[in-house]
Design an enzyme around this catalytic site. Structure first.
Site, PDB file in Angstrom:
ATOM      1  CG  HIS A  12      -2.112   0.856   1.093  1.00 26.52           C
ATOM      2  ND1 HIS A  12      -2.174   2.126   1.579  1.00 26.52           N
ATOM      3  CD2 HIS A  12      -3.306   0.625   0.517  1.00 26.52           C
ATOM      4  CE1 HIS A  12      -3.373   2.641   1.321  1.00 26.52           C
ATOM      5  NE2 HIS A  12      -4.070   1.739   0.682  1.00 26.52           N
ATOM      6  CG  PHE A  13      -0.298   2.557  -3.075  1.00 27.49           C
ATOM      7  CD1 PHE A  13      -1.190   1.784  -3.786  1.00 27.49           C
ATOM      8  CD2 PHE A  13      -0.783   3.537  -2.238  1.00 27.49           C
ATOM      9  CE1 PHE A  13      -2.562   2.002  -3.693  1.00 27.49           C
ATOM     10  CE2 PHE A  13      -2.148   3.756  -2.136  1.00 27.49           C
ATOM     11  CZ  PHE A  13      -3.045   2.987  -2.854  1.00 27.49           C
TER      12      PHE A  13
END
Length: 99
Positions: A19-20
Protein backbone atom coordinates in the site's frame (compact mmCIF):
# COMPACT_ATOMS: atom_id res chain seq x y z
CA UNK A 1 -10.91 19.56 27.60
CA UNK A 2 -8.36 18.68 24.92
CA UNK A 3 -6.42 15.40 25.07
CA UNK A 4 -3.28 14.76 23.03
CA UNK A 5 -1.11 11.74 22.38
CA UNK A 6 1.68 10.90 19.98
CA UNK A 7 2.58 7.75 18.10
CA UNK A 8 5.02 6.79 15.38
CA UNK A 9 3.86 4.12 12.95
CA UNK A 10 6.96 2.07 12.19
CA UNK A 11 8.02 1.37 8.62
CA UNK A 12 7.50 -2.37 9.21
CA UNK A 13 3.80 -1.92 10.11
CA UNK A 14 1.85 -4.50 8.07
CA UNK A 15 -0.44 -1.82 6.60
CA UNK A 16 2.45 -0.48 4.50
CA UNK A 17 2.98 -3.82 2.72
CA UNK A 18 1.55 -3.40 -0.76
CA UNK A 19 0.00 0.00 0.00
CA UNK A 20 1.68 1.20 -2.27
CA UNK A 21 4.85 -0.37 -3.69
CA UNK A 22 7.59 2.21 -4.07
CA UNK A 23 5.67 4.85 -2.10
CA UNK A 24 4.19 3.42 1.09
CA UNK A 25 1.16 5.30 2.44
CA UNK A 26 -0.65 4.59 5.69
CA UNK A 27 -4.28 3.64 4.91
CA UNK A 28 -7.03 5.87 6.30
CA UNK A 29 -8.52 2.96 8.24
CA UNK A 30 -5.32 2.78 10.29
CA UNK A 31 -5.53 6.52 11.04
CA UNK A 32 -9.14 6.02 12.17
CA UNK A 33 -8.05 3.13 14.35
CA UNK A 34 -5.45 5.34 16.01
CA UNK A 35 -8.11 7.96 16.78
CA UNK A 36 -10.45 5.30 18.24
CA UNK A 37 -7.63 3.83 20.33
CA UNK A 38 -6.69 7.29 21.61
CA UNK A 39 -10.32 7.90 22.61
CA UNK A 40 -10.38 4.55 24.40
CA UNK A 41 -7.27 5.62 26.32
CA UNK A 42 -9.00 8.86 27.33
CA UNK A 43 -12.09 6.99 28.53
CA UNK A 44 -9.99 4.38 30.35
CA UNK A 45 -11.33 1.36 28.46
CA UNK A 46 -11.64 0.06 24.88
CA UNK A 47 -14.65 1.36 22.96
CA UNK A 48 -17.00 -1.54 22.24
CA UNK A 49 -19.34 0.61 20.13
CA UNK A 50 -18.65 3.78 18.23
CA UNK A 51 -19.61 5.52 15.03
CA UNK A 52 -17.39 7.43 12.66
CA UNK A 53 -19.70 10.39 12.11
CA UNK A 54 -17.29 12.20 9.78
CA UNK A 55 -13.75 11.75 8.49
CA UNK A 56 -11.50 13.60 6.07
CA UNK A 57 -8.04 12.56 4.98
CA UNK A 58 -6.04 15.60 3.97
CA UNK A 59 -2.45 14.46 3.44
CA UNK A 60 -0.71 11.10 2.97
CA UNK A 61 1.28 9.64 5.86
CA UNK A 62 4.46 7.71 5.19
CA UNK A 63 6.46 5.27 7.31
CA UNK A 64 8.14 6.41 10.54
CA UNK A 65 6.10 9.64 10.70
CA UNK A 66 5.40 10.91 14.21
CA UNK A 67 1.69 11.60 14.55
CA UNK A 68 -0.02 13.76 17.16
CA UNK A 69 -3.64 12.91 17.90
CA UNK A 70 -5.78 15.66 19.42
CA UNK A 71 -9.21 14.84 20.85
CA UNK A 72 -11.84 17.23 22.15
CA UNK A 73 -15.50 16.88 23.10
CA UNK A 74 -18.01 18.57 20.84
CA UNK A 75 -21.80 18.77 20.64
CA UNK A 76 -21.84 15.91 18.11
CA UNK A 77 -19.31 13.59 19.79
CA UNK A 78 -15.52 13.65 19.96
CA UNK A 79 -13.64 15.64 17.38
CA UNK A 80 -10.24 14.29 16.37
CA UNK A 81 -7.40 15.91 14.49
CA UNK A 82 -4.28 13.98 13.51
CA UNK A 83 -1.14 15.97 12.78
CA UNK A 84 2.23 15.16 11.21
CA UNK A 85 4.43 18.03 12.41
CA UNK A 86 2.15 21.07 11.98
CA UNK A 87 0.14 19.63 9.08
CA UNK A 88 -3.33 18.18 9.67
CA UNK A 89 -3.43 14.79 7.94
CA UNK A 90 -6.89 13.65 9.10
CA UNK A 91 -9.86 15.09 10.95
CA UNK A 92 -13.32 13.93 11.93
CA UNK A 93 -15.87 13.11 14.61
CA UNK A 94 -16.45 9.93 16.59
CA UNK A 95 -19.62 9.09 18.52
CA UNK A 96 -19.30 6.68 21.43
CA UNK A 97 -22.02 4.09 22.04
CA UNK A 98 -23.63 4.57 18.63
CA UNK A 99 -25.44 1.58 17.10
Amino acid sequence: MIHESTITVAADHPAFAGHFPGRPILPGVVLLGLAVRALGNVSGHPLPRYEIAAAKFLRPVGPDTELRIRLGESASGWRFDIFAADDVVATGTLRVGAP
